[in-house]
Design a protein around this motif. Structure first.
Motif, PDB file in Angstrom:
ATOM      1  N   GLU A   1       0.855  -1.193   0.000  1.00 20.89           N
ATOM      2  CA  GLU A   1       0.000   0.000   0.000  1.00 20.89           C
ATOM      3  C   GLU A   1       0.883   1.232   0.000  1.00 20.89           C
ATOM      4  O   GLU A   1       2.050   1.179   0.371  1.00 20.89           O
ATOM      5  CB  GLU A   1      -0.965   0.014   1.179  1.00 20.89           C
ATOM      6  CG  GLU A   1      -0.310   0.054   2.525  1.00 20.89           C
ATOM      7  CD  GLU A   1      -1.330  -0.020   3.649  1.00 20.89           C
ATOM      8  OE1 GLU A   1      -1.252   0.824   4.552  1.00 20.89           O
ATOM      9  OE2 GLU A   1      -2.190  -0.904   3.613  1.00 20.89           O
ATOM     10  N   ILE A   2       0.311   2.334  -0.420  1.00 21.08           N
ATOM     11  CA  ILE A   2       1.038   3.601  -0.440  1.00 21.08           C
ATOM     12  C   ILE A   2       0.750   4.304   0.876  1.00 21.08           C
ATOM     13  O   ILE A   2      -0.414   4.569   1.219  1.00 21.08           O
ATOM     14  CB  ILE A   2       0.609   4.454  -1.649  1.00 21.08           C
ATOM     15  CG1 ILE A   2       1.027   3.735  -2.945  1.00 21.08           C
ATOM     16  CG2 ILE A   2       1.232   5.841  -1.584  1.00 21.08           C
ATOM     17  CD1 ILE A   2       0.535   4.385  -4.217  1.00 21.08           C
ATOM     18  N   ASP A   3       1.805   4.560   1.639  1.00 25.90           N
ATOM     19  CA  ASP A   3       1.653   5.167   2.959  1.00 25.90           C
ATOM     20  C   ASP A   3       1.284   6.641   2.862  1.00 25.90           C
ATOM     21  O   ASP A   3       1.792   7.374   2.008  1.00 25.90           O
ATOM     22  CB  ASP A   3       2.961   5.037   3.754  1.00 25.90           C
ATOM     23  CG  ASP A   3       3.293   3.599   4.076  1.00 25.90           C
ATOM     24  OD1 ASP A   3       2.351   2.795   4.249  1.00 25.90           O
ATOM     25  OD2 ASP A   3       4.494   3.264   4.149  1.00 25.90           O
ATOM     26  N   TRP A   4       0.424   7.073   3.767  1.00 30.44           N
ATOM     27  CA  TRP A   4       0.026   8.469   3.849  1.00 30.44           C
ATOM     28  C   TRP A   4       1.203   9.309   4.323  1.00 30.44           C
ATOM     29  O   TRP A   4       1.949   8.914   5.220  1.00 30.44           O
ATOM     30  CB  TRP A   4      -1.151   8.597   4.821  1.00 30.44           C
ATOM     31  CG  TRP A   4      -1.681   9.990   4.909  1.00 30.44           C
ATOM     32  CD1 TRP A   4      -2.596  10.568   4.092  1.00 30.44           C
ATOM     33  CD2 TRP A   4      -1.309  10.985   5.861  1.00 30.44           C
ATOM     34  NE1 TRP A   4      -2.838  11.860   4.476  1.00 30.44           N
ATOM     35  CE2 TRP A   4      -2.045  12.151   5.559  1.00 30.44           C
ATOM     36  CE3 TRP A   4      -0.416  11.021   6.928  1.00 30.44           C
ATOM     37  CZ2 TRP A   4      -1.935  13.323   6.293  1.00 30.44           C
ATOM     38  CZ3 TRP A   4      -0.301  12.194   7.662  1.00 30.44           C
ATOM     39  CH2 TRP A   4      -1.058  13.318   7.340  1.00 30.44           C
ATOM     40  N   GLN A   5       1.389  10.463   3.709  1.00 26.41           N
ATOM     41  CA  GLN A   5       2.420  11.416   4.125  1.00 26.41           C
ATOM     42  C   GLN A   5       1.758  12.762   4.381  1.00 26.41           C
ATOM     43  O   GLN A   5       0.918  13.196   3.594  1.00 26.41           O
ATOM     44  CB  GLN A   5       3.476  11.581   3.021  1.00 26.41           C
ATOM     45  CG  GLN A   5       4.259  10.331   2.703  1.00 26.41           C
ATOM     46  CD  GLN A   5       5.142   9.887   3.857  1.00 26.41           C
ATOM     47  OE1 GLN A   5       5.638  10.702   4.622  1.00 26.41           O
ATOM     48  NE2 GLN A   5       5.320   8.584   3.979  1.00 26.41           N
ATOM     49  N   PRO A   6       2.113  13.438   5.462  1.00 31.40           N
ATOM     50  CA  PRO A   6       1.506  14.740   5.735  1.00 31.40           C
ATOM     51  C   PRO A   6       1.991  15.792   4.738  1.00 31.40           C
ATOM     52  O   PRO A   6       3.016  15.618   4.092  1.00 31.40           O
ATOM     53  CB  PRO A   6       1.995  15.055   7.153  1.00 31.40           C
ATOM     54  CG  PRO A   6       3.279  14.303   7.277  1.00 31.40           C
ATOM     55  CD  PRO A   6       3.105  13.050   6.458  1.00 31.40           C
ATOM     56  N   GLY A   7       1.221  16.873   4.643  1.00 33.65           N
ATOM     57  CA  GLY A   7       1.675  18.036   3.883  1.00 33.65           C
ATOM     58  C   GLY A   7       1.040  18.233   2.516  1.00 33.65           C
ATOM     59  O   GLY A   7       1.256  19.266   1.893  1.00 33.65           O
ATOM     60  N   TYR A   8       0.240  17.271   2.045  1.00 35.00           N
ATOM     61  CA  TYR A   8      -0.356  17.446   0.721  1.00 35.00           C
ATOM     62  C   TYR A   8      -1.477  18.477   0.775  1.00 35.00           C
ATOM     63  O   TYR A   8      -2.360  18.419   1.626  1.00 35.00           O
ATOM     64  CB  TYR A   8      -0.926  16.129   0.177  1.00 35.00           C
ATOM     65  CG  TYR A   8      -1.650  16.328  -1.139  1.00 35.00           C
ATOM     66  CD1 TYR A   8      -0.937  16.619  -2.295  1.00 35.00           C
ATOM     67  CD2 TYR A   8      -3.025  16.280  -1.216  1.00 35.00           C
ATOM     68  CE1 TYR A   8      -1.594  16.843  -3.498  1.00 35.00           C
ATOM     69  CE2 TYR A   8      -3.689  16.492  -2.411  1.00 35.00           C
ATOM     70  CZ  TYR A   8      -2.962  16.782  -3.550  1.00 35.00           C
ATOM     71  OH  TYR A   8      -3.612  16.999  -4.738  1.00 35.00           O
ATOM     72  N   ASP A   9      -1.411  19.426  -0.129  1.00 30.94           N
ATOM     73  CA  ASP A   9      -2.465  20.420  -0.278  1.00 30.94           C
ATOM     74  C   ASP A   9      -2.509  20.796  -1.748  1.00 30.94           C
ATOM     75  O   ASP A   9      -1.540  21.325  -2.282  1.00 30.94           O
ATOM     76  CB  ASP A   9      -2.181  21.651   0.571  1.00 30.94           C
ATOM     77  CG  ASP A   9      -3.319  22.662   0.571  1.00 30.94           C
ATOM     78  OD1 ASP A   9      -4.227  22.546  -0.270  1.00 30.94           O
ATOM     79  OD2 ASP A   9      -3.280  23.569   1.411  1.00 30.94           O
ATOM     80  N   ARG A  10      -3.601  20.478  -2.401  1.00 33.75           N
ATOM     81  CA  ARG A  10      -3.703  20.761  -3.834  1.00 33.75           C
ATOM     82  C   ARG A  10      -3.916  22.244  -4.088  1.00 33.75           C
ATOM     83  O   ARG A  10      -3.516  22.776  -5.110  1.00 33.75           O
ATOM     84  CB  ARG A  10      -4.845  19.958  -4.446  1.00 33.75           C
ATOM     85  CG  ARG A  10      -4.958  20.210  -5.926  1.00 33.75           C
ATOM     86  CD  ARG A  10      -5.493  19.056  -6.641  1.00 33.75           C
ATOM     87  NE  ARG A  10      -5.519  19.332  -8.065  1.00 33.75           N
ATOM     88  CZ  ARG A  10      -6.055  18.545  -8.939  1.00 33.75           C
ATOM     89  NH1 ARG A  10      -6.612  17.424  -8.553  1.00 33.75           N
ATOM     90  NH2 ARG A  10      -6.041  18.845 -10.199  1.00 33.75           N
ATOM     91  N   ALA A  11      -4.558  22.924  -3.165  1.00 31.97           N
ATOM     92  CA  ALA A  11      -4.789  24.361  -3.322  1.00 31.97           C
ATOM     93  C   ALA A  11      -3.473  25.104  -3.120  1.00 31.97           C
ATOM     94  O   ALA A  11      -2.535  24.591  -2.522  1.00 31.97           O
ATOM     95  CB  ALA A  11      -5.821  24.831  -2.306  1.00 31.97           C
ATOM     96  N   CYS A  12      -3.418  26.289  -3.633  1.00 31.31           N
ATOM     97  CA  CYS A  12      -2.208  27.095  -3.456  1.00 31.31           C
ATOM     98  C   CYS A  12      -2.414  28.132  -2.374  1.00 31.31           C
ATOM     99  O   CYS A  12      -2.270  29.331  -2.589  1.00 31.31           O
ATOM    100  CB  CYS A  12      -1.811  27.758  -4.775  1.00 31.31           C
ATOM    101  SG  CYS A  12      -0.906  26.662  -5.862  1.00 31.31           S
ATOM    102  N   ASP A  13      -2.793  27.648  -1.196  1.00 25.89           N
ATOM    103  CA  ASP A  13      -2.863  28.550  -0.061  1.00 25.89           C
ATOM    104  C   ASP A  13      -1.441  29.016   0.225  1.00 25.89           C
ATOM    105  O   ASP A  13      -0.478  28.342  -0.129  1.00 25.89           O
ATOM    106  CB  ASP A  13      -3.430  27.823   1.164  1.00 25.89           C
ATOM    107  CG  ASP A  13      -4.868  27.385   0.939  1.00 25.89           C
ATOM    108  OD1 ASP A  13      -5.578  28.070   0.187  1.00 25.89           O
ATOM    109  OD2 ASP A  13      -5.264  26.352   1.502  1.00 25.89           O
ATOM    110  N   PRO A  14      -1.278  30.161   0.858  1.00 23.24           N
ATOM    111  CA  PRO A  14       0.079  30.648   1.106  1.00 23.24           C
ATOM    112  C   PRO A  14       0.968  29.580   1.753  1.00 23.24           C
ATOM    113  O   PRO A  14       0.624  29.014   2.779  1.00 23.24           O
ATOM    114  CB  PRO A  14      -0.130  31.846   2.048  1.00 23.24           C
ATOM    115  CG  PRO A  14      -1.518  32.315   1.724  1.00 23.24           C
ATOM    116  CD  PRO A  14      -2.289  31.058   1.374  1.00 23.24           C
ATOM    117  N   GLY A  15       2.055  29.267   1.096  1.00 24.34           N
ATOM    118  CA  GLY A  15       3.025  28.312   1.619  1.00 24.34           C
ATOM    119  C   GLY A  15       2.675  26.858   1.398  1.00 24.34           C
ATOM    120  O   GLY A  15       3.418  25.980   1.808  1.00 24.34           O
ATOM    121  N   ALA A  16       1.556  26.548   0.728  1.00 19.72           N
ATOM    122  CA  ALA A  16       1.135  25.151   0.610  1.00 19.72           C
ATOM    123  C   ALA A  16       0.933  24.717  -0.839  1.00 19.72           C
ATOM    124  O   ALA A  16       0.170  23.832  -1.107  1.00 19.72           O
ATOM    125  CB  ALA A  16      -0.159  24.942   1.397  1.00 19.72           C
TER     126      ALA A  16
END
Length: 190
Positions: free
Chosen positions: A16-31
């Protein structure tokens, strides 16, 4: 050896593909982890040509194209055969319902290893018009979401093997994993 089997030998297969924090598809400031959506500011095919990536994909995949007067990028009229459904779409009638699919979904790529890539590599991946991006109907793109082949295959049976091969080719090109279930689904489709 068939192309699919050769590609499958090049790809890491995981349970399985492990979940990793930090994904954000939107371009909020810094993300903005994959860069601004459909940017022209990338080093891949179509980068820095004055057209955004969405326009590049549409111009590559549509046919009978008529551009808006004075534009190098904006389509006035064109035709598309949806590779997932076989449905014939026209820009004039269906333009709002034509989406661009990331064959290997961005969220899945993030969790599959893109979280460790440089920002430049992530932007290149998200804008890979040669392998990763396909113009399709928005309804099918929405239904697919962030799924891989184990969870989603094109509704048109005749399109499933081509989609599976393309998915595996993207994974091989970008060094992204497939799950055991993805491999089984692609083999069944082909």
């Amino acid at each position: 050896m068939p192309v699919l089997e050769r590609l499958l030998r090049e790809v890491e297969v995981v349970d399985e593909i492990d979940w990793q924090p930090g994904y954000d598809r939107a371009c909020d400031p810094g993300a903005c982890v994959f860069g601004p959506a459909w940017t022209d500011d990338h080093d891949g095919v179509g980068g820095h040509n004055g057209c955004d990536t969405r326009q590049d994909v549409l111009l590559r995949q549509m046919r009978d194209i008529e551009l808006r007067w004075g534009s190098e990028c904006r389509i006035y009229e064109a035709r598309l055969t949806d590779p997932y459904t076989g449905e014939e779409l026209t820009w004039r009638d269906d333009g709002y319902w034509i989406a661009v699919d990331h064959v290997y979904p961005l969220a899945r790529a993030w969790h599959g290893g893109a979280w460790a890539w440089s920002q430049r590599r992530r932007v290149a991946f998200a804008n890979d018009v040669r392998r990763e991006l396909l113009a399709v109907s928005a309804a099918v793109n929405d239904a697919k979401g962030a799924a891989g082949p184990a969870e989603w295959l094109p509704p048109r049976r005749a399109s499933r093997c081509a989609y599976g091969r393309r998915y595996v080719a993207v994974a091989a090109q970008w060094d992204l994993p497939l799950t055991d279930e993805d491999v089984a689904a692609v083999r069944r489709a082909c």
